[in-house]
Design a protein around this motif. Structure first.
Motif, PDB file in Angstrom:
ATOM      1  N   TRP A  99       0.844  -1.193   0.000  1.00  0.00           N
ATOM      2  CA  TRP A  99       0.000   0.000   0.000  1.00  0.00           C
ATOM      3  C   TRP A  99       0.887   1.253   0.000  1.00  0.00           C
ATOM      4  O   TRP A  99       0.631   2.217  -0.719  1.00  0.00           O
ATOM      5  N   MET A 103       1.325   4.211  -2.854  1.00  0.00           N
ATOM      6  CA  MET A 103       1.383   5.637  -2.566  1.00  0.00           C
ATOM      7  C   MET A 103       2.614   6.262  -3.200  1.00  0.00           C
ATOM      8  O   MET A 103       2.554   7.325  -3.819  1.00  0.00           O
ATOM      9  N   LEU A 221      -9.508  -1.575  -5.808  1.00  0.00           N
ATOM     10  CA  LEU A 221     -10.731  -1.852  -5.046  1.00  0.00           C
ATOM     11  C   LEU A 221     -11.642  -2.806  -5.799  1.00  0.00           C
ATOM     12  O   LEU A 221     -12.121  -3.795  -5.258  1.00  0.00           O
ATOM     13  N   PHE A 224     -10.221  -6.226  -5.874  1.00  0.00           N
ATOM     14  CA  PHE A 224     -10.358  -6.865  -4.578  1.00  0.00           C
ATOM     15  C   PHE A 224     -11.781  -7.379  -4.391  1.00  0.00           C
ATOM     16  O   PHE A 224     -11.996  -8.503  -3.937  1.00  0.00           O
ATOM     17  N   PHE A 225     -12.742  -6.564  -4.790  1.00  0.00           N
ATOM     18  CA  PHE A 225     -14.136  -6.979  -4.656  1.00  0.00           C
ATOM     19  C   PHE A 225     -14.436  -8.185  -5.542  1.00  0.00           C
ATOM     20  O   PHE A 225     -15.219  -9.055  -5.165  1.00  0.00           O
ATOM     21  N   THR A 259     -21.985   7.340  -9.265  1.00  0.00           N
ATOM     22  CA  THR A 259     -22.014   7.237  -7.810  1.00  0.00           C
ATOM     23  C   THR A 259     -22.861   6.046  -7.382  1.00  0.00           C
ATOM     24  O   THR A 259     -22.495   5.284  -6.485  1.00  0.00           O
ATOM     25  N   TYR A 262     -21.150   2.787  -8.197  1.00  0.00           N
ATOM     26  CA  TYR A 262     -20.114   2.568  -7.203  1.00  0.00           C
ATOM     27  C   TYR A 262     -20.700   2.076  -5.891  1.00  0.00           C
ATOM     28  O   TYR A 262     -20.227   1.115  -5.278  1.00  0.00           O
ATOM     29  N   LEU A 266     -20.189  -1.514  -3.917  1.00  0.00           N
ATOM     30  CA  LEU A 266     -19.712  -1.510  -2.543  1.00  0.00           C
ATOM     31  C   LEU A 266     -20.645  -2.313  -1.642  1.00  0.00           C
ATOM     32  O   LEU A 266     -20.211  -3.132  -0.824  1.00  0.00           O
ATOM     33  N   LEU A 273     -18.781 -10.048   1.932  1.00  0.00           N
ATOM     34  CA  LEU A 273     -17.840 -10.183   3.041  1.00  0.00           C
ATOM     35  C   LEU A 273     -18.564 -10.628   4.294  1.00  0.00           C
ATOM     36  O   LEU A 273     -18.039 -11.365   5.122  1.00  0.00           O
TER      37      LEU A 273
ATOM     38  N   LEU B  55      -8.398   2.202   6.794  1.00  0.00           N
ATOM     39  CA  LEU B  55      -7.834   2.985   5.686  1.00  0.00           C
ATOM     40  C   LEU B  55      -8.760   4.129   5.274  1.00  0.00           C
ATOM     41  O   LEU B  55      -8.496   4.794   4.289  1.00  0.00           O
ATOM     42  N   MET B 116      -9.959  -2.859   3.391  1.00  0.00           N
ATOM     43  CA  MET B 116     -10.486  -2.544   2.070  1.00  0.00           C
ATOM     44  C   MET B 116     -11.904  -1.992   2.159  1.00  0.00           C
ATOM     45  O   MET B 116     -12.283  -1.115   1.387  1.00  0.00           O
ATOM     46  N   ILE B 117     -12.698  -2.506   3.100  1.00  0.00           N
ATOM     47  CA  ILE B 117     -14.053  -1.962   3.245  1.00  0.00           C
ATOM     48  C   ILE B 117     -13.980  -0.497   3.644  1.00  0.00           C
ATOM     49  O   ILE B 117     -14.693   0.351   3.095  1.00  0.00           O
ATOM     50  N   LEU B 119     -11.575   1.575   3.108  1.00  0.00           N
ATOM     51  CA  LEU B 119     -11.082   2.362   1.973  1.00  0.00           C
ATOM     52  C   LEU B 119     -12.214   2.620   0.978  1.00  0.00           C
ATOM     53  O   LEU B 119     -12.408   3.738   0.495  1.00  0.00           O
ATOM     54  N   ALA B 120     -12.987   1.573   0.695  1.00  0.00           N
ATOM     55  CA  ALA B 120     -14.088   1.735  -0.251  1.00  0.00           C
ATOM     56  C   ALA B 120     -15.107   2.727   0.281  1.00  0.00           C
ATOM     57  O   ALA B 120     -15.622   3.569  -0.465  1.00  0.00           O
ATOM     58  N   LEU B 121     -15.378   2.664   1.582  1.00  0.00           N
ATOM     59  CA  LEU B 121     -16.369   3.578   2.163  1.00  0.00           C
ATOM     60  C   LEU B 121     -15.906   5.024   2.059  1.00  0.00           C
ATOM     61  O   LEU B 121     -16.700   5.922   1.809  1.00  0.00           O
ATOM     62  N   LEU B 123     -13.945   6.294  -0.216  1.00  0.00           N
ATOM     63  CA  LEU B 123     -14.079   6.728  -1.611  1.00  0.00           C
ATOM     64  C   LEU B 123     -15.536   7.047  -1.919  1.00  0.00           C
ATOM     65  O   LEU B 123     -15.851   8.014  -2.623  1.00  0.00           O
ATOM     66  N   LEU B 124     -16.427   6.242  -1.350  1.00  0.00           N
ATOM     67  CA  LEU B 124     -17.859   6.497  -1.543  1.00  0.00           C
ATOM     68  C   LEU B 124     -18.249   7.829  -0.898  1.00  0.00           C
ATOM     69  O   LEU B 124     -18.973   8.637  -1.495  1.00  0.00           O
ATOM     70  N   GLN B 127     -17.332  10.614  -3.072  1.00  0.00           N
ATOM     71  CA  GLN B 127     -18.270  10.749  -4.202  1.00  0.00           C
ATOM     72  C   GLN B 127     -19.537  11.481  -3.774  1.00  0.00           C
ATOM     73  O   GLN B 127     -20.027  12.358  -4.472  1.00  0.00           O
ATOM     74  N   ILE B 128     -20.053  11.082  -2.615  1.00  0.00           N
ATOM     75  CA  ILE B 128     -21.298  11.700  -2.151  1.00  0.00           C
ATOM     76  C   ILE B 128     -21.067  13.180  -1.853  1.00  0.00           C
ATOM     77  O   ILE B 128     -21.826  14.042  -2.299  1.00  0.00           O
ATOM     78  N   SER B 131     -20.786  15.193  -5.026  1.00  0.00           N
ATOM     79  CA  SER B 131     -21.881  15.324  -5.979  1.00  0.00           C
ATOM     80  C   SER B 131     -23.195  15.795  -5.354  1.00  0.00           C
ATOM     81  O   SER B 131     -24.126  16.135  -6.071  1.00  0.00           O
ATOM     82  N   PHE B 237      -9.402   9.823   0.239  1.00  0.00           N
ATOM     83  CA  PHE B 237      -8.423   8.817   0.654  1.00  0.00           C
ATOM     84  C   PHE B 237      -7.080   9.442   0.974  1.00  0.00           C
ATOM     85  O   PHE B 237      -6.272   8.833   1.654  1.00  0.00           O
ATOM     86  N   ILE B 238      -6.803  10.672   0.494  1.00  0.00           N
ATOM     87  CA  ILE B 238      -5.479  11.248   0.754  1.00  0.00           C
ATOM     88  C   ILE B 238      -5.317  11.538   2.240  1.00  0.00           C
ATOM     89  O   ILE B 238      -4.321  11.166   2.862  1.00  0.00           O
ATOM     90  N   SER B 240      -7.087  10.133   4.546  1.00  0.00           N
ATOM     91  CA  SER B 240      -7.110   8.815   5.186  1.00  0.00           C
ATOM     92  C   SER B 240      -5.720   8.212   5.207  1.00  0.00           C
ATOM     93  O   SER B 240      -5.273   7.661   6.218  1.00  0.00           O
ATOM     94  N   ALA B 241      -5.051   8.304   4.056  1.00  0.00           N
ATOM     95  CA  ALA B 241      -3.708   7.739   3.945  1.00  0.00           C
ATOM     96  C   ALA B 241      -2.741   8.488   4.848  1.00  0.00           C
ATOM     97  O   ALA B 241      -1.915   7.880   5.531  1.00  0.00           O
TER      98      ALA B 241
END
Lengths: 284, 576
Positions: A99, A103, A221, A224-225, A259, A262, A266, A273, B55, B116-117, B119-121, B123-124, B127-128, B131, B237-238, B240-241
């Motif tokens: 990871w 970066m 992502l 991975f999914f 959106t 996505y 998710l 999972l 993440l 990963m979950i 991280l995905a959240l 990113l979501l 997006q929200i 937008s 994510f930036i 977050s990272a």
């Protein structure tokens, strides 16, 4: 068939098959080395930038393929030696290290090319008529190449001696080493191969993507999914996972917007999972 | 307690003096990085203590910032603000807790999956935020957010941030030392043992993730009025990272590491980003090096020295509370239990019943299904048919932790304990299981609980009296005994022991036999022992069960079993 429906079906097939190529690289590395390479998406990104580099220097598009393979193959070689190999016994740290590597690659590319979106011209313009629908020729070609690539690799994996050795190592590394299979070299080659596959898909997809340093994140992502949904370690899993994730995303995105596409992906991944952590086709 | 007060006083004094030393400009800069540091503390808690790598912490930081920004824009002059601002800080905590309850429910979800979950959240969330123009202001974000009422200059802002940071650091310092902190670290080391000590691991994980979400929330809620601008990048994510890098480089498992990381790296970055074009690349490289070679981070070199200063010697005081009343019926009954793994049938209609206190031995050749029988009883293996009754009630599908709380204790074949912990900490987890209620998990007093069985065990096995030793440094036999005692001090009424004498010397075996007999009698318990050592069986067993190919072959006294022709046939070539 209704042309709009045909176009949508082709879009789904395109999405699924190209995704499968990206995931294949990740899955092979994970299957053999037990290493979830979180920088896999960044190798896709570098592949895409290779296509951009080639275009910026007025070289033919196809020149990006050897360039990307060279760059990412070399990177993969170094990374395997420096990051992955010392951490075999610490899988969670491999996750972190790759990871961090992702970066590093993102930031390095950003330092060179900036954050802005770059576009790569489509090498094959025009469209082809398929069952009454006009479909972009390059997308069609990409779909065919992806299907051929996945099928060819699987055939090779099942039939060739190297494929058999890889399967032996997955099954029982100690025993494989004791019958003389060079496990270390095989692991290295597999990792490099996975990176190369990522780079190749990066080149192929570059004309259809807004090329930017963070594009790898989406891929890692999604990949991975795919592994989560399909289950680790089988081809059927890989293809069904790509089918579910790629299919759902392109269908929902087409009906509503990105959106929502996505979000749906998710939610599906989290449901898997949660309720079926080994995926549709778990490794037995 | 005294050391905690001294620590608090020193921290508050340092934070109060700091702006006078560095001047107003730096105080203002520090105020911002203190807020990030609070969020990084959450990453440290979740990752460094419980081993769960988040993440996507920026999603909670950003959510709180939006909520607090919107509250300030719309309700700045209303008394409602007094509710809304704390609410903005807490809401992300509740969200994180809810996510935790969902994703950790009923499984060991660690490693890449959780990371990963999250991280995905995040990113979501980006997006929200990006937008949903009507509410979040879209790409440009919320602008011109008014400051907190009644605060004027930069120094005021500094003190608000510093006070929040001090409160969070001290709160975490307390949690880390409290039983709750021990349990989180225990989960990171050996989740199975924690469950078998009677703790619902998923709740512990959801709690730590919830707290880390609330910490990000506190940072975010104060960010909005301080910076007066909230953009979608705050959920991205930036950030977050960055939070993960700060925690890692500063030292994820230390108390001050995340703070040091956020403040030092944050300020260096603000300073060097424009001067050195590859600064971010260098930072990523530093992160990789830390992951590879310096897992304790910067503070890992410093903090152990301070820890030593205020380490309390392990001491035992009053007995802990009594276990809940004994179950009305003793023993268990397995009726036609069937277990399969893939295409292999492991238990094929096993019937086994024990209805009064005593010591029972389970023998049988390798692969007979002895350990699987324990696994099926404790919910570790899915049962495909049959009935499991424990203490007179149907327990099909019961989890290991719920069984442990009603009085089922299990010792594993290979010693399963917490190698990083001292002997005292290992005992404590055994003592807290089934006894400690939530408030007990936050009290330091619970560290010195004692019990009659523990005292007896320490006289029988003198090495256990040296409670400051690391469990991982004990010999194999000593670890076997430590795990046995951990199981026994929970005072179970059904004790499942898987080869308790494996790897013990003869003298140790003798002591273990004595201890098992003594505890079984004292607790009036049913003790079931899987054993290969026939002297052990002969010595202890009131009754012997012989398993063969997933079924009960014979049962009876040792003499009866030894005379049984079928048993002899199964053991041909073996030692019976």
């Amino acid at each position: 068939m209704d042309p709009i429906l045909t176009t949508n079906v082709l879009n789904v097939v395109y999405e699924v098959s190209t995704l499968a190529v990206v995931v294949l690289g990740l899955a092979v590395v994970f299957g053999l080395l037990g290493v979830m390479n979180l920088a896999h998406g960044e190798f896709v990104m570098i592949g895409a930038y290779c296509a951009f580099f080639v275009q910026a220097h007025d070289l033919p598009f196809l020149a990006a393929v050897p360039l990307a393979l060279l760059v990412c193959g070399f990177l993969g070689l170094v990374v395997e030696r420096v990051l992955v190999r010392p951490l075999y016994a610490r899988p969670f740290d491999t996750l972190l290290a790759t990871w961090g590597l992702g970066m590093l690659l993102r930031e390095a590319v950003e330092a060179v090319y900036g954050r802005g979106f770059r576009s790569v011209a489509t090498p094959l313009t025009g469209s082809v008529e398929v069952l009454g629908a006009d479909y972009p020729a390059y997308r069609l070609l990409l779909t065919l190449v992806s299907v051929a690539l996945v099928a060819g690799l699987v055939w090779w994996f099942v039939r060739s001696a190297t494929g058999r050795r890889i399967r032996a190592v997955v099954n029982n590394p100690e025993l494989a080493a004791s019958v003389g299979i060079p496990v270390t070299a095989l692991a290295r080659n597999t990792f490099v191969f996975g990176c190369g596959l990522a780079a190749l898909s990066g080149v192929m997809l570059a004309p259809l993507l807004p090329v930017n340093p963070t594009l790898g994140l989406d891929f890692i992502l999604k990949s991975f999914f795919v592994l989560v949904v399909g289950g680790l370690g089988s081809l059927v899993g890989l293809i069904s996972g790509s089918g579910v994730i790629g299919g759902v995303e392109s269908v929902v995105s087409a009906v509503s917007d990105r959106t929502w596409g996505y979000t749906t992906v998710l939610v599906i991944a989290i449901l898997f999972l949660w309720l079926r952590p080994n995926g549709l086709f778990p490794r037995t | 307690m005294a050391s905690f007060l001294a620590h608090s006083a020193a921290l508050v004094a340092a934070l109060a003096v700091l702006p006078h030393l560095v001047g107003e400009f730096w105080a203002y800069t520090l105020a911002l990085y203190f807020l990030y540091a609070i969020a990084a503390l959450g990453v440290g808690l979740c990752w460094g203590q419980a081993g769960l790598l988040p993440l996507g912490q920026a999603m909670f930081f950003g959510l709180a910032a939006y909520l607090s920004g919107l509250s300030l824009i719309h309700f700045r002059d209303s008394w409602l603000l007094l509710l809304l601002l704390p609410g903005a800080a807490l809401a992300p905590g509740l969200l994180a807790w809810g996510i935790g309850l969902l994703v950790f429910r009923g499984r060991t979800l660690t490693g890449p999956f959780f990371a990963m979950i999250t991280l995905a959240l995040t990113l979501l969330a980006f997006q929200i935020a990006n937008s949903w123009n009507d509410v979040t202001g879209g790409f440009n974000g919320l602008k011109n957010i008014p400051g907190l009422p009644g605060l004027g200059d930069f120094i005021d802002l500094y003190y608000v941030s510093a006070a929040a940071l001090a409160a969070c650091v001290l709160g975490i310092a307390w949690l880390r030392r409290a039983p709750a902190g021990i349990l989180w670290r225990a989960v990171a080391q050996n989740e199975q043992r924690v469950r078998f000590c009677g703790f619902a691991v998923q709740n512990a994980k959801a709690a730590v993730f919830g707290i880390s979400g609330a910490l990000a929330g506190i940072g975010g809620a104060l960010y909005a009025p301080q910076q007066s601008l909230v953009t979608p990048q705050l959920c991205g994510f930036i950030l977050s990272a960055d939070l993960v890098i700060w925690a890692a480089v500063g030292g994820r498992s230390t108390l001050y590491g995340p703070v040091a990381g956020a403040v030092l790296i944050g300020i260096l970055t603000a300073d060097l980003r424009d001067e050195i074009s590859y600064w971010e690349v260098i930072l990523a490289a530093i992160f990789i090096v830390v992951v590879l070679y310096f897992r304790q981070g910067l503070m890992g070199f410093v903090e152990p020295w301070f820890e030593r200063l205020w380490r309390r010697p392990a001491g035992r005081g009053r007995d802990g509370p009594d276990r809940p009343v004994a179950p009305s019926e003793a023993g268990f009954a397995l009726d036609d239990i069937r277990v399969r793994m893939g295409s292999v049938s492991i238990l094929e209609g096993l019937d086994l019943a024990v209805d009064r206190p005593g010591i029972y031995c389970l023998i049988g050749p390798n692969g007979a299904g002895k350990t699987s029988c324990f696994n099926a009883m404790t919910g570790e293996m899915p049962v495909r048919g049959g009935q499991i009754r424990i203490f007179g009630r149907d327990r099909a599908g019961a989890t290991a932790d719920s069984l442990s709380r009603i009085g089922v204790g299990r010792k594993f074949q290979a010693p399963s304990l917490f190698p990083e912990f001292t002997v005292a900490e290992n005992f404590n987890i055994g003592l807290w299981g089934g006894r400690a209620r939530l408030p007990d998990l936050l009290r330091m007093r619970s560290h010195s609980w004692s019990s009659a069985i523990l005292r007896e065990a320490q006289t029988r096995f003198p090495f256990l009296a040296d409670e400051d030793r690391r469990a991982g440094d004990l010999s194999h036999g000593q670890r076997q005994i430590l795990e046995l005692v951990m199981v026994l001090i929970a005072e179970p009424r059904l004790i499942l022991l898987d080869e308790p004498s494996a790897g013990l010397s003869q003298a140790e075996t003798r002591e273990v036999i004595e201890a098992i007999r003594w505890v079984g009698g004292r607790l009036d318990a049913c003790t079931v022992i899987v054993e290969h050592d026939m002297t052990f069986v002969r010595e202890l067993a009131d009754r012997v069960f012989v398993l063969h190919q997933g079924r009960l072959l014979a049962s009876g006294t040792v003499a009866e079993i030894q005379a049984d022709e079928r048993v002899r046939a199964v053991y041909v070539g073996a030692s019976a």
